[in-house]
Design a protein around this motif. Structure first.
Motif, mmCIF file in Angstrom:
data_model
loop_
_atom_site.group_PDB
_atom_site.id
_atom_site.type_symbol
_atom_site.label_atom_id
_atom_site.label_comp_id
_atom_site.label_asym_id
_atom_site.label_seq_id
_atom_site.Cartn_x
_atom_site.Cartn_y
_atom_site.Cartn_z
ATOM 1 N N VAL A 14 -11.745 5.766 -1.758
ATOM 2 C CA VAL A 14 -10.814 5.632 -0.651
ATOM 3 C C VAL A 14 -11.165 4.376 0.132
ATOM 4 O O VAL A 14 -12.329 4.133 0.447
ATOM 5 C CB VAL A 14 -10.876 6.872 0.279
ATOM 6 C CG1 VAL A 14 -9.989 6.667 1.499
ATOM 7 C CG2 VAL A 14 -10.481 8.115 -0.492
ATOM 8 N N THR A 15 -10.146 3.557 0.405
ATOM 9 C CA THR A 15 -10.318 2.341 1.182
ATOM 10 C C THR A 15 -9.266 2.325 2.276
ATOM 11 O O THR A 15 -8.105 2.623 2.028
ATOM 12 C CB THR A 15 -10.152 1.093 0.287
ATOM 13 O OG1 THR A 15 -11.123 1.141 -0.743
ATOM 14 C CG2 THR A 15 -10.308 -0.177 1.077
ATOM 15 N N SER A 16 -9.680 1.975 3.454
ATOM 16 C CA SER A 16 -8.752 1.899 4.578
ATOM 17 C C SER A 16 -8.357 0.451 4.799
ATOM 18 O O SER A 16 -9.187 -0.446 4.749
ATOM 19 C CB SER A 16 -9.432 2.450 5.836
ATOM 20 O OG SER A 16 -8.572 2.299 6.940
ATOM 21 N N ILE A 17 -7.067 0.240 5.015
ATOM 22 C CA ILE A 17 -6.564 -1.090 5.318
ATOM 23 C C ILE A 17 -5.504 -0.950 6.403
ATOM 24 O O ILE A 17 -4.697 -0.028 6.390
ATOM 25 C CB ILE A 17 -5.975 -1.781 4.063
ATOM 26 C CG1 ILE A 17 -5.506 -3.195 4.381
ATOM 27 C CG2 ILE A 17 -4.881 -0.953 3.442
ATOM 28 C CD1 ILE A 17 -5.118 -4.006 3.162
ATOM 29 N N ARG A 18 -5.529 -1.840 7.345
ATOM 30 C CA ARG A 18 -4.550 -1.799 8.431
ATOM 31 C C ARG A 18 -3.363 -2.690 8.071
ATOM 32 O O ARG A 18 -3.527 -3.858 7.751
ATOM 33 C CB ARG A 18 -5.190 -2.261 9.730
ATOM 34 C CG ARG A 18 -6.305 -1.341 10.172
ATOM 35 C CD ARG A 18 -6.694 -1.627 11.611
ATOM 36 N NE ARG A 18 -7.802 -0.807 12.013
ATOM 37 C CZ ARG A 18 -7.700 0.459 12.433
ATOM 38 N NH1 ARG A 18 -6.524 1.025 12.493
ATOM 39 N NH2 ARG A 18 -8.763 1.138 12.785
ATOM 40 N N LEU A 19 -2.184 -2.103 8.116
ATOM 41 C CA LEU A 19 -0.945 -2.824 7.825
ATOM 42 C C LEU A 19 0.023 -2.630 8.973
ATOM 43 O O LEU A 19 0.062 -1.570 9.599
ATOM 44 C CB LEU A 19 -0.291 -2.266 6.544
ATOM 45 C CG LEU A 19 -1.108 -2.301 5.262
ATOM 46 C CD1 LEU A 19 -0.359 -1.567 4.159
ATOM 47 C CD2 LEU A 19 -1.412 -3.721 4.846
ATOM 48 N N ARG A 21 3.387 -1.658 10.640
ATOM 49 C CA ARG A 21 4.310 -0.581 10.257
ATOM 50 C C ARG A 21 5.500 -1.137 9.474
ATOM 51 O O ARG A 21 5.916 -0.550 8.473
ATOM 52 C CB ARG A 21 4.806 0.169 11.488
ATOM 53 C CG ARG A 21 5.752 1.330 11.136
ATOM 54 C CD ARG A 21 6.111 2.174 12.326
ATOM 55 N NE ARG A 21 4.952 2.767 12.949
ATOM 56 C CZ ARG A 21 4.350 3.892 12.538
ATOM 57 N NH1 ARG A 21 4.806 4.513 11.479
ATOM 58 N NH2 ARG A 21 3.308 4.370 13.176
ATOM 59 N N GLU A 22 6.024 -2.283 9.903
ATOM 60 C CA GLU A 22 7.164 -2.880 9.205
ATOM 61 C C GLU A 22 6.796 -3.230 7.764
ATOM 62 O O GLU A 22 7.583 -2.994 6.841
ATOM 63 C CB GLU A 22 7.634 -4.131 9.951
ATOM 64 C CG GLU A 22 8.828 -4.801 9.296
ATOM 65 C CD GLU A 22 9.281 -6.072 10.013
ATOM 66 O OE1 GLU A 22 10.253 -6.669 9.526
ATOM 67 O OE2 GLU A 22 8.673 -6.470 11.017
ATOM 68 N N LEU A 23 5.601 -3.784 7.551
ATOM 69 C CA LEU A 23 5.154 -4.112 6.200
ATOM 70 C C LEU A 23 5.047 -2.848 5.352
ATOM 71 O O LEU A 23 5.518 -2.808 4.213
ATOM 72 C CB LEU A 23 3.803 -4.840 6.242
ATOM 73 C CG LEU A 23 3.149 -5.127 4.893
ATOM 74 C CD1 LEU A 23 4.052 -5.983 4.007
ATOM 75 C CD2 LEU A 23 1.798 -5.807 5.108
ATOM 76 N N LYS A 24 4.437 -1.820 5.891
ATOM 77 C CA LYS A 24 4.282 -0.562 5.159
ATOM 78 C C LYS A 24 5.657 0.018 4.802
ATOM 79 O O LYS A 24 5.873 0.473 3.675
ATOM 80 C CB LYS A 24 3.475 0.429 5.994
ATOM 81 C CG LYS A 24 3.142 1.700 5.270
ATOM 82 C CD LYS A 24 2.243 2.575 6.131
ATOM 83 C CE LYS A 24 2.000 3.918 5.504
ATOM 84 N NZ LYS A 24 1.167 4.786 6.342
ATOM 85 N N ASP A 25 6.597 -0.016 5.734
ATOM 86 C CA ASP A 25 7.944 0.504 5.467
ATOM 87 C C ASP A 25 8.636 -0.289 4.371
ATOM 88 O O ASP A 25 9.285 0.276 3.489
ATOM 89 C CB ASP A 25 8.783 0.477 6.749
ATOM 90 C CG ASP A 25 8.317 1.497 7.775
ATOM 91 O OD1 ASP A 25 7.569 2.442 7.407
ATOM 92 O OD2 ASP A 25 8.682 1.338 8.966
ATOM 93 N N LYS A 26 8.485 -1.621 4.393
ATOM 94 C CA LYS A 26 9.105 -2.455 3.359
ATOM 95 C C LYS A 26 8.463 -2.206 1.992
ATOM 96 O O LYS A 26 9.140 -2.185 0.975
ATOM 97 C CB LYS A 26 9.045 -3.925 3.743
ATOM 98 C CG LYS A 26 9.962 -4.242 4.917
ATOM 99 C CD LYS A 26 10.172 -5.719 5.084
ATOM 100 C CE LYS A 26 11.096 -6.009 6.228
ATOM 101 N NZ LYS A 26 12.483 -5.690 5.948
ATOM 102 N N LEU A 27 7.134 -2.010 1.968
ATOM 103 C CA LEU A 27 6.453 -1.684 0.713
ATOM 104 C C LEU A 27 6.960 -0.366 0.148
ATOM 105 O O LEU A 27 7.173 -0.234 -1.060
ATOM 106 C CB LEU A 27 4.936 -1.621 0.925
ATOM 107 C CG LEU A 27 4.239 -2.961 1.158
ATOM 108 C CD1 LEU A 27 2.819 -2.737 1.641
ATOM 109 C CD2 LEU A 27 4.263 -3.801 -0.113
ATOM 110 N N LYS A 28 7.170 0.616 1.019
ATOM 111 C CA LYS A 28 7.699 1.906 0.571
ATOM 112 C C LYS A 28 9.095 1.748 -0.022
ATOM 113 O O LYS A 28 9.407 2.370 -1.042
ATOM 114 C CB LYS A 28 7.731 2.902 1.737
ATOM 115 C CG LYS A 28 6.375 3.432 2.106
ATOM 116 C CD LYS A 28 6.476 4.422 3.252
ATOM 117 C CE LYS A 28 5.121 4.983 3.623
ATOM 118 N NZ LYS A 28 5.219 5.957 4.722
#
Length: 111
Positions: A14-19, A21-28
């Motif tokens: 498990v690795t934590s990375i801070r993204l 929210r807009e980037l995470k939504d676009k990746l999804k």
């Protein structure tokens, strides 16, 4: 995007990375049913293969619908041969069946 053979998730760390929210939504959105974490793993593996010299072709000549002449603005790697295309050198941009533009060496489409 072609999926690389993977290790079972139980064998992953498990690795934590801070993204953002807009980037995470676009990746999804881009990932669709694949899931954005699998997409990120694919992106990271592709980067590692490209930078480490462990490149493996993801495309064949049959995947290329059209090509146009171009000049590399940075070092690129041909998606068919793995050949390095140095910055400021002639290259081709290939349009794939999926609508992606990919870097091609000038020699990669010749018989």
């Amino acid at each position: 995007m072609h999926t690389i053979t993977r290790t079972s998730t139980t064998d992953m760390e498990v690795t934590s990375i801070r993204l953002e929210r807009e980037l995470k939504d676009k990746l999804k959105e881009i990932a669709g049913n694949q899931g954005y974490q699998a997409l990120i793993r694919d992106v990271l593996w592709n980067y590692v293969q490209q930078k480490s010299g462990e490149w493996k072709p993801r495309f064949s000549r049959a995947d290329i619908r059209a090509s146009i002449a171009a000049t590399a603005q940075q070092d690129e790697r041909c998606v068919l041969t793995g050949t390095l295309i140095p910055s400021q050198q002639p290259m081709l941009l290939g349009l794939t069946k999926n609508g992606d533009m990919v870097p091609l060496s000038v020699e990669s489409l010749t018989d």
